[in-house]
Design a protein around this motif. Sequence first.
Motif, mmCIF file in Angstrom:
data_model
loop_
_atom_site.group_PDB
_atom_site.id
_atom_site.type_symbol
_atom_site.label_atom_id
_atom_site.label_comp_id
_atom_site.label_asym_id
_atom_site.label_seq_id
_atom_site.Cartn_x
_atom_site.Cartn_y
_atom_site.Cartn_z
ATOM 1 N N GLN A 41 2.727 -8.169 -3.894
ATOM 2 C CA GLN A 41 1.209 -8.129 -4.617
ATOM 3 C C GLN A 41 1.906 -7.202 -5.768
ATOM 4 O O GLN A 41 3.185 -6.646 -6.188
ATOM 5 C CB GLN A 41 0.728 -7.106 -3.628
ATOM 6 N N VAL A 42 0.852 -7.290 -6.595
ATOM 7 C CA VAL A 42 1.658 -7.307 -8.036
ATOM 8 C C VAL A 42 1.010 -5.862 -7.878
ATOM 9 O O VAL A 42 1.567 -5.109 -9.179
ATOM 10 C CB VAL A 42 0.689 -7.661 -8.801
ATOM 11 N N THR A 43 0.169 -4.645 -7.391
ATOM 12 C CA THR A 43 -0.197 -3.934 -7.242
ATOM 13 C C THR A 43 -0.657 -2.644 -6.828
ATOM 14 O O THR A 43 -1.445 -4.064 -5.281
ATOM 15 C CB THR A 43 -0.648 -3.341 -9.474
ATOM 16 N N GLN A 44 -1.240 -1.489 -6.219
ATOM 17 C CA GLN A 44 -1.463 -1.263 -5.399
ATOM 18 C C GLN A 44 -2.913 -0.513 -6.454
ATOM 19 O O GLN A 44 -2.649 0.969 -6.320
ATOM 20 C CB GLN A 44 -1.136 -0.688 -4.348
ATOM 21 N N LEU A 45 -3.847 -0.532 -5.726
ATOM 22 C CA LEU A 45 -5.631 0.252 -6.556
ATOM 23 C C LEU A 45 -5.757 1.455 -5.118
ATOM 24 O O LEU A 45 -5.942 1.163 -4.125
ATOM 25 C CB LEU A 45 -6.458 -0.410 -6.789
ATOM 26 N N GLN A 46 -5.266 2.771 -5.517
ATOM 27 C CA GLN A 46 -5.849 4.041 -5.012
ATOM 28 C C GLN A 46 -6.843 4.478 -5.210
ATOM 29 O O GLN A 46 -6.769 4.456 -6.511
ATOM 30 C CB GLN A 46 -4.468 4.961 -5.168
ATOM 31 N N PHE A 47 -8.043 4.676 -4.345
ATOM 32 C CA PHE A 47 -9.357 5.832 -4.938
ATOM 33 C C PHE A 47 -9.152 6.709 -3.774
ATOM 34 O O PHE A 47 -8.822 6.669 -2.695
ATOM 35 C CB PHE A 47 -10.548 4.261 -4.399
ATOM 36 N N ASP A 48 -9.626 7.453 -4.486
ATOM 37 C CA ASP A 48 -9.919 8.785 -3.784
ATOM 38 C C ASP A 48 -11.936 8.647 -2.939
ATOM 39 O O ASP A 48 -12.125 7.698 -3.013
ATOM 40 C CB ASP A 48 -10.452 10.123 -4.247
ATOM 41 N N GLY A 89 -3.854 1.119 -11.727
ATOM 42 C CA GLY A 89 -4.469 0.331 -12.279
ATOM 43 C C GLY A 89 -4.171 -0.190 -13.327
ATOM 44 O O GLY A 89 -4.298 -0.414 -14.344
ATOM 45 N N GLN A 90 -2.473 -0.035 -13.870
ATOM 46 C CA GLN A 90 -1.783 -0.067 -15.450
ATOM 47 C C GLN A 90 -0.328 -0.646 -14.220
ATOM 48 O O GLN A 90 -0.119 0.407 -14.102
ATOM 49 C CB GLN A 90 -1.782 1.207 -15.940
ATOM 50 N N PHE A 91 -1.162 -2.306 -14.634
ATOM 51 C CA PHE A 91 0.477 -2.944 -14.716
ATOM 52 C C PHE A 91 0.741 -4.217 -15.458
ATOM 53 O O PHE A 91 -0.379 -4.159 -16.240
ATOM 54 C CB PHE A 91 0.676 -3.357 -12.652
ATOM 55 N N THR A 129 -9.254 0.828 -16.221
ATOM 56 C CA THR A 129 -9.728 1.825 -15.809
ATOM 57 C C THR A 129 -11.356 1.766 -15.941
ATOM 58 O O THR A 129 -11.910 0.594 -16.391
ATOM 59 C CB THR A 129 -9.406 2.223 -17.469
ATOM 60 N N GLY A 130 -12.058 2.561 -15.118
ATOM 61 C CA GLY A 130 -13.337 2.610 -14.751
ATOM 62 C C GLY A 130 -13.616 1.273 -13.464
ATOM 63 O O GLY A 130 -14.779 1.909 -13.243
#
Length: 406
Positions: free
Chosen positions: A230-237, A246-248, A268-269
């Motif tokens: 994967q290119v990134t992993q998004l994490q949410f609270d 969110g930045q990659f 972002t957002g």
Amino acid sequence: MGFQQGLSGLNAAAKNLDVIGNNVSNASTVGFKQSQAQFADVYANSLTGAGGSGIGIGVKVAQVAQQFTQGNITATNNPLDLAINGGGFFRMDNGGEIAYQRNGQFQLDKNGYIVNPTGAKLTGYTANAAGLLSTGAPAPLAIDTADLTPQATTEVNAVLNLDSTETALTAPFDMNDPATYHSATAVSVYDSLGNQHTLQTYYVKTGAGSWDVYAANDGVAIVGSGPNGQVTQLQFDSSGVLTAGGQFSVTAPVTTGASPITAAFDYTGTTQFGSAFSVNALNQDGYTSGRLAGFNIGADGTILGRYTNGQSAVLGQVVLANFANPNGLQQLGNNMWSETATSGTPLVGTPDSGGLGVLQSSAVEDSNVDLTAELVNMITAQRVYQANAQTIKSQDAVLQTLVNLR
């Protein structure tokens, strides 16, 4: 009563009629400024300079002054027609000589220069390939018809909502198997040669508030730095707000001979709420090459080109010039003036600055001649001429009486 007074009156009235006739003949000349004959009385001085109640010896034309008042503005269908609303003159390069005019009827010559009907070139600030203006000395303006250079994609901005009610998946990701991901997006990106590519991103929920993001370019998977590619992993609270990942950056190889596309993603957002997946914004900064489709000139003189790829670029900026004493300008004909010592040096600047007027594209400034007033002035000047002729006739009759005395 002498012949001198009547003769000077005849000459003055004749010159006044000439001025009025010139105004009337130019009533339809774009940018023309009407003139006014101004008169002064004439007296003979004694050798000692002492004055008394001496009788004047006639009249003279003190000045033929142009009236630099605003003319009416008329709309046209030519985007190169320009009207100045306010003070100032167009600055023209007339074969190396600088001249000034209010007539805004322009066209393009065979070399792309903006010229008036006599071939004089409109001057202003030129722009380089990046659209940056050279605000030093004004130079002749030309419309560059070359293709707009393509720009490779370097940034991708996305604002999404990922559905928090989705069930986490454990099967390995396969972009050809929709059962292994929850949702996907696609955005057109461009390489260094302006070729268009489709950059796809896939979203896989792996746990509460955790989403793996995979990418592919033109259907070819991009292997990211994550453990599963994967290119990134998004994490949410727990409130659905993005907290990490969110930045990659993504590097996508291409097969068109151009450099690989390296794009920085910004999420972002992006949120994770209990509603269906949605794409609220998805844009990138690249574009392909484009041909000039048209241009327009703004109120500040900026020439903005429009291209077939949807982009726009600054092609130049028109400048205006003003003078402390416009009546000191020397008329050259062809609606142009030149500076003199009496006019003062030109004050050059961009429209709508330093007391200069604003420009209106697809419009021209009409002559400021008031035909009704000029026709009335013509009748008055004619009566003055007749009256002065009558004084000469009367003086002739008096002289004839003297000659006949015995």
